[in-house]
Design a protein around this motif. Structure first.
Motif, short mmCIF file in Angstrom:
data_model
loop_
_atom_site.label_atom_id
_atom_site.label_comp_id
_atom_site.label_asym_id
_atom_site.label_seq_id
_atom_site.Cartn_x
_atom_site.Cartn_y
_atom_site.Cartn_z
N TYR A 29 -3.84 59.95 3.79
CA TYR A 29 -6.00 59.54 3.65
C TYR A 29 -6.14 59.84 2.13
O TYR A 29 -5.40 60.74 1.71
CB TYR A 29 -7.13 60.56 4.45
N TYR A 57 -5.37 55.06 4.22
CA TYR A 57 -6.67 54.40 3.94
C TYR A 57 -7.13 55.17 2.86
O TYR A 57 -6.09 56.03 1.88
CB TYR A 57 -7.33 55.86 5.09
N SER A 88 -6.03 51.01 9.53
CA SER A 88 -6.00 51.32 8.40
C SER A 88 -7.03 50.75 7.45
O SER A 88 -7.59 49.53 7.88
CB SER A 88 -4.48 50.80 7.37
#
Length: 421
Positions: A29, A57, A88
């Motif tokens: 992330y 992400y 995603s």
């Protein structure tokens, strides 16, 4: 790079190098901490261009990546080469003034991703230019599967075929486009119309498009595989966008809609030409020029001739004469007799020296020609006659003569001689 790469503690991207390091972990992330200017980074290699593809992400948090340059000739070309994960996402991200190029060789070219195969792109926009060969789009080149919503592209898109203002090519009804628009120039160079360019979507086997539009005037296209074409005036009218969320997602300011997460866009300054006609009479100005004239003034003075005959220091012998002294001597003898005897006395001459000092006037220096003087002096100095002749143009000169006089005193010294017999 700060952070742990987890959903609760994502990696923080604050520099161009941080952005480049996303490729080191394609499943983590990430969040942007600020705008990132890539102008000095050079050529940026797409993230996940080849397998393994990007499955992570990225939340832009309303920040922008500016001046991104990509110049490739193979593979998937875009900020992300290939996105391949259902969960995603790329969201709240702006790409501003990007220059994405796959040349005339590469396929699958888009500003945010060369290909989106599963995953979601939302609340994103791109501006700049994207070029490639096949499947070239303003945001995404190839779109097999996934969702693109609440996004727009103001990108000049150029390709050979399957060229679209937002998406180049779609292959599935599971490719969903919702509440999006495109207003860039879209150009395809293919001979014929087998795969014509589209204002919103260039070509599609199947696609699902909802409440999405393109500008038929700015793009120069009246065709698209999905969406609705509008004039520029209609694109700048809020009522055109039926079903859009203008409370929390979109904003409107009498222009194309903007995403609130990025704030109110700053419009470029408008240049307005105004023709003014002046009805005032011409103003005539007369200039008198007073020049300074430098004249050379020459003072001409006739030569002053003065002639001086000077008796230099002279020693003179002055003889004084004294008459003989007559002395009478009375002599007493036993025999009284009177006799008279003459006695001669001599006094040495009295010498008297006379000295006269006179001042000599030499040549006087005064910005004129030399002054010569002649003075005739007669001895003794009873009468002095001075003759001087002077012609003057401008400068005045003064000559002075000082005479020192001397006095001669004659002293008589009488003497008395007594003779006593």
């Amino acid at each position: 790079m700060l952070g742990a790469g987890t959903q609760s503690n994502p990696y923080i991207i604050s520099t161009p190098q941080d952005l480049n390091d996303i490729r080191n972990n394609l499943t983590a992330y990430y969040e942007l901490a600020n705008d990132i200017d890539m102008s000095s980074f050079g050529n940026f290699i797409p993230i996940g261009k080849v397998s393994p593809y990007f499955r992570g992400y990225l939340d832009g948090k309303g920040y922008k990546i500016k001046n991104l340059t990509i110049n490739e000739t193979t593979g998937y070309v875009g900020l992300f080469g290939y996105i391949a994960n259902d969960s995603s996402y790329i969201r709240n991200l702006g790409l501003e003034d990007c220059n994405i190029s796959g040349g005339t060789v590469s396929n699958w070219c888009g500003a945010i991703s060369g290909a989106l195969n599963h995953g979601i792109i939302e609340n994103c926009y791109a501006s700049g230019a994207v070029t490639g060969k096949y499947m070239v789009g303003g945001l995404v080149g190839q779109f097999p599967y996934g969702t693109i919503k609440n996004s727009y592209a103001n990108v000049n898109v150029t390709g050979f075929a399957r060229v679209g203002g937002l998406i180049g090519y779609s292959t599935s009804v599971n490719s969903i486009v919702e509440n999006c628009y495109a207003n860039g120039i879209t150009v395809h160079t293919e001979t014929g119309t087998a795969y014509p360019a589209g204002g919103l979507i260039g070509d599609a086997v199947a696609i699902t498009v909802t409440n999405s539009f393109w500008d038929i005037q700015s793009s120069g296209l009246t065709y698209s595989e999905g969406g609705t074409g509008k004039t520029t005036a209609e694109m700048k009218t809020q009522s055109t966008y039926v079903g859009w969320d203008f409370n929390s997602v979109w904003g409107f300011n009498n222009d194309y809609p903007y995403l609130q997460v990025f704030g109110l866009p700053v419009a470029p300054p408008k240049v307005v030409s105004i023709s003014l006609t002046s009805h005032s009479l011409p103003i005539t100005s007369t200039i008198n020029t007073n020049k300074k004239v430098y004249k050379v003034t020459e003072s001409i003075l006739s030569r002053v001739n003065a002639y001086l005959n000077k008796e230099k220091r002279t020693e003179r012998n002055v003889s004084t004469y004294s008459l003989s002294l007559h002395t009478s001597v009375l002599k007493s003898n036993r025999t009284v007799r009177n006799s008279t005897q003459n006695v001669n006395t001599y006094i040495l001459p009295i010498f008297s020296s006379s000295q006269r000092h006179s001042k000599k006037i030499e040549e006087l220096l005064s910005y004129i020609k030399p002054i010569q003087a002649r003075t005739d002096v007669l001895y003794p100095l009873n009468t002095n006659v001075y003759n001087a002749y002077l012609n003057v143009l401008e400068n005045r000169s003064m000559a002075s003569y000082t005479l020192n006089t001397s006095q001669i005193n004659t002293i008589e010294n009488p003497s008395i001689v007594e003779v006593i017999e």
